[in-house]
Motif scaffolding. Structure first.
Motif, mmCIF file in Angstrom:
data_model
loop_
_atom_site.group_PDB
_atom_site.id
_atom_site.type_symbol
_atom_site.label_atom_id
_atom_site.label_comp_id
_atom_site.label_asym_id
_atom_site.label_seq_id
_atom_site.Cartn_x
_atom_site.Cartn_y
_atom_site.Cartn_z
ATOM 1 N N HIS A 248 1.080 -1.265 0.021
ATOM 2 C CA HIS A 248 0.047 -0.034 -0.089
ATOM 3 C C HIS A 248 0.831 1.158 0.030
ATOM 4 O O HIS A 248 1.941 1.246 0.292
ATOM 5 N N LEU A 249 0.116 2.258 -0.523
ATOM 6 C CA LEU A 249 1.019 3.477 -0.361
ATOM 7 C C LEU A 249 0.125 4.594 0.338
ATOM 8 O O LEU A 249 -1.113 4.598 0.485
ATOM 9 N N VAL A 250 0.919 4.901 1.473
ATOM 10 C CA VAL A 250 -0.015 6.052 2.351
ATOM 11 C C VAL A 250 0.749 7.504 2.239
ATOM 12 O O VAL A 250 1.826 7.541 2.294
ATOM 13 N N THR A 251 -0.159 8.314 2.229
ATOM 14 C CA THR A 251 0.098 10.009 2.190
ATOM 15 C C THR A 251 -0.081 10.466 3.513
ATOM 16 O O THR A 251 -1.171 10.362 4.016
ATOM 17 N N LEU A 252 0.902 11.029 4.215
ATOM 18 C CA LEU A 252 0.761 11.677 5.438
ATOM 19 C C LEU A 252 0.910 13.110 5.470
ATOM 20 O O LEU A 252 1.950 13.546 4.653
ATOM 21 N N GLY A 253 0.039 13.971 5.857
ATOM 22 C CA GLY A 253 0.323 15.222 5.851
ATOM 23 C C GLY A 253 0.012 16.092 6.973
ATOM 24 O O GLY A 253 -0.795 15.822 7.546
ATOM 25 N N THR A 254 0.822 16.812 7.384
ATOM 26 C CA THR A 254 0.819 18.024 8.378
ATOM 27 C C THR A 254 0.788 19.360 7.837
ATOM 28 O O THR A 254 1.090 19.742 6.586
ATOM 29 N N ASN A 255 1.076 20.359 8.837
ATOM 30 C CA ASN A 255 1.348 21.735 8.608
ATOM 31 C C ASN A 255 2.839 21.666 8.429
ATOM 32 O O ASN A 255 3.368 22.526 7.565
ATOM 33 N N GLU A 256 3.468 20.646 8.659
ATOM 34 C CA GLU A 256 5.012 20.739 8.475
ATOM 35 C C GLU A 256 5.148 20.038 6.802
ATOM 36 O O GLU A 256 6.360 19.949 6.413
ATOM 37 N N GLY A 257 4.234 19.677 6.191
ATOM 38 C CA GLY A 257 4.642 19.075 4.887
ATOM 39 C C GLY A 257 3.780 17.746 4.640
ATOM 40 O O GLY A 257 2.929 17.444 5.358
ATOM 41 N N ARG A 258 4.198 17.287 3.415
ATOM 42 C CA ARG A 258 3.139 15.966 3.297
ATOM 43 C C ARG A 258 4.256 14.810 2.548
ATOM 44 O O ARG A 258 5.510 15.227 1.932
ATOM 45 N N ILE A 259 4.008 13.673 2.789
ATOM 46 C CA ILE A 259 4.891 12.388 2.189
ATOM 47 C C ILE A 259 4.089 11.165 1.899
ATOM 48 O O ILE A 259 3.100 11.046 2.471
ATOM 49 N N ALA A 260 4.305 10.679 0.729
ATOM 50 C CA ALA A 260 3.884 9.683 0.023
ATOM 51 C C ALA A 260 4.623 8.457 0.447
ATOM 52 O O ALA A 260 5.784 8.313 -0.461
#
Length: 87
Positions: free
Chosen positions: A41-53
């Motif tokens: 699976h691919l998970v995208t995490l996003g916060t005020n600090e940025g985003r990562i997939a």
């Protein structure tokens, strides 16, 4: 700080012929090969600090199938975005 979690499924461009090779090489059924690959699976995490997939860790079964297909593992980090600095 809220964190958004967006799951996705990685897609490997594998032809039916390649699946046949994977089934023959691994000695497993088409259904088991498909099910094992669908667990990646691919998970995208996003916060005020940025985003990562980022994708899930490759299992031994997935490694065996990818080796049978002579396909490299997908990159661990497929995309990232840092916030634009103010000023």
């Amino acid at each position: 700080m809220a964190m958004a979690l967006v799951p996705a499924v990685l897609t490997l461009n594998v032809s039916p012929c390649s699946f046949s090779v994977a089934v023959d090489t691994t000695g497993d059924t088409w259904r088991n090969v498909r099910n094992e690959l669908e667990c990646m699976h691919l998970v995208t995490l996003g916060t005020n600090e940025g985003r990562i997939a980022k994708r899930s860790v490759t299992t031994n079964g997935q490694r065996k199938i990818l080796a049978a297909l002579k396909v490299r593992e997908p990159a661990q980090i497929l995309d990232y975005e840092l916030p634009i600095p103010a000023g």
